[in-house]
Design a protein around this motif. Structure first.
Motif, PDB file in Angstrom:
ATOM      1  N   HIS A 343      -1.640  -7.564 -14.777  1.00 48.90           N
ATOM      2  CA  HIS A 343      -1.934  -9.303 -14.908  1.00 48.90           C
ATOM      3  C   HIS A 343      -1.185  -9.506 -16.753  1.00 48.90           C
ATOM      4  N   PRO A 355      -7.836 -16.269 -10.797  1.00 56.11           N
ATOM      5  CA  PRO A 355      -8.023 -15.262 -10.334  1.00 56.11           C
ATOM      6  C   PRO A 355      -6.991 -13.442 -10.587  1.00 56.11           C
ATOM      7  N   ASP A 357      -5.343 -11.277  -8.792  1.00 49.59           N
ATOM      8  CA  ASP A 357      -5.252 -10.735  -7.309  1.00 49.59           C
ATOM      9  C   ASP A 357      -4.379 -10.235  -7.309  1.00 49.59           C
ATOM     10  N   ASN A 358      -2.974  -9.293  -8.647  1.00 47.29           N
ATOM     11  CA  ASN A 358      -2.064  -8.713  -8.146  1.00 47.29           C
ATOM     12  C   ASN A 358      -2.449  -7.688  -7.863  1.00 47.29           C
ATOM     13  N   LEU A 359      -1.065  -7.451  -6.883  1.00 50.68           N
ATOM     14  CA  LEU A 359      -1.474  -5.789  -6.616  1.00 50.68           C
ATOM     15  C   LEU A 359      -1.039  -5.229  -6.997  1.00 50.68           C
TER      16      LEU A 359
END
Length: 385
Positions: A343, A355, A357-359
């Motif tokens: 992120h 969020p 939410d980055n993988l």
């Protein structure tokens, strides 16, 4: 909702950072023949624009001989200094600070026995693999050496003062590059950690034996750094980590690191980073894990109370836990690694409740042969605003 304690300024050495959200050192192996390049500039600038109060660079090698990896960055020659200066100037232009771990603090490092004589940079250096004692680490994987040969038995360092001079010159080079300070990498089983640990340091001279003697190398390095950087010197330690075949019994671990921190606290450091236990950094050797898991914050914070050296915590901290630790005064700041990797706008996300939410692109953390170096490096999505 914004994490209020995270977004208060903090005095770090002689500089003030805008928040307590620190980017930890992350090895990424994207340099051009050890010289920082424009892609690295983009990577650090993304995270400066994403609101990092302080960026600590990837470990910057103090000599070619101290390298474990291909494409790791160094700071022993002028092209490297010039390359880091472009990065530092960009980070400063975005309103962030940078330490070198040598970037805005730089993190300075040497891998010691974790190097391999067949590694390309080691071959170019033309010198053996050195360590405190002639004891090989178990394990060892080198992605770029055929057959995964494992670690070798190193040559015992004849005179540790030589390496202190290498680090001091690197600190001077980091200052020329414009960094705000330096963070000394004494964690994760590399050279400084090897001096501290009785399993890798069996010397019988003044650099080995008792906890005080095993701590001597690191403390002398800190003093040498301060001759260049004054109060803008920090250190990272990992007492509970077994990476690179480290680990002592709990009582000896506390005695050693307690002594180190008691003495370091007298020096007036910018901060001390305590890296918490994680199984990711505690591989199995012969079917057993090496580390001695314990609560590093509650164990070692008392050793830093005499002069109130700021404590940064690292490894596995959630945003809500960070808020609690900061608001109760248990730590001064939080270092995040993987969250900053995935992120680039981490601080902005925390402030605005976006969020995380980055993988993680685990295949390309360190780049890959024949693959665009931007993949897994500068291509993580920023939150939509």
């Amino acid at each position: 909702m914004a994490q209020s304690a995270l977004f208060t300024p903090l005095q770090v050495g002689s500089t003030t950072i805008q928040n307590r959200i620190v980017m930890a050192a992350l090895t990424r192996n994207r340099s051009s023949a050890s010289i920082p390049n424009d892609l690295m500039r983009e990577y650090y600038l993304q995270r400066a624009k994403g609101g990092a109060g302080l960026i600590v660079t990837e470990g910057i090698l103090v000599s070619r001989q101290g390298s474990e990896w291909q494409n790791a960055s160094g700071i022993w020659n002028q092209p490297q200094i010039d390359g880091w200066k472009k990065i530092v100037d960009a980070v400063h232009g975005a309103g962030s600070k940078i330490y070198a771990q040598r970037s805005d603090f730089s993190q300075l490092a040497h891998v010691g026995r974790a190097a391999h004589p067949q590694a390309p940079e080691q071959i170019k250096a033309g010198v053996p693999v050195y360590a405190p004692s002639a004891i090989p680490a178990r394990g060892g994987k080198f992605r770029f050496i055929e057959g995964q040969p494992g670690y070798v038995t190193p040559i015992e360092i004849p005179d540790p003062a030589y390496f202190i001079n290498l680090f001091k010159q690197a600190a001077m080079n980091a200052k020329e590059a414009g960094f705000d300070g330096v963070e000394l990498h004494a964690a994760n089983g590399y050279l400084l950690n090897q001096f501290l640990d009785s399993s890798s340091n069996k010397r019988t001279d003044k650099w080995g034996g008792s906890p005080a003697n095993r701590c001597r190398f690191v403390l002398e390095l800190l003093k040498a750094m301060q001759e260049v950087w004054s109060e803008n010197v920090a250190i990272k330690i990992s007492p509970a980590v077994g990476y690179n075949d480290m680990g002592m019994p709990l009582e000896e671990t506390i005695e050693t690191f307690g002594y180190l921190l008691t003495e370091a606290d007298k020096l007036g450091l910018a901060y001390v980073v305590l890296a918490r236990y994680t199984e990711l950094l505690d591989p199995e050797y012969d079917g057993k894990r090496n580390a001695t898991p314990h609560d590093v914050l509650s164990t070692y914070a008392p050793f830093l109370k005499a002069n109130n050296t700021p404590i940064f915590i690292n490894v596995g901290v959630t945003p809500s836990e960070a808020e609690c630790l900061l608001s109760t005064g248990k730590v001064a700041a939080v270092q995040w690694g993987m969250l900053w990797l995935t992120h680039p706008d981490l601080a902005r996300r925390l402030r605005e409740g976006k969020p995380l939410d980055n993988l993680l692109d685990g295949l390309h953390i360190y780049g890959a042969e024949g693959v665009d170096d931007r993949i897994g490096y500068t291509d993580y999505e920023e939150a939509r605003y």
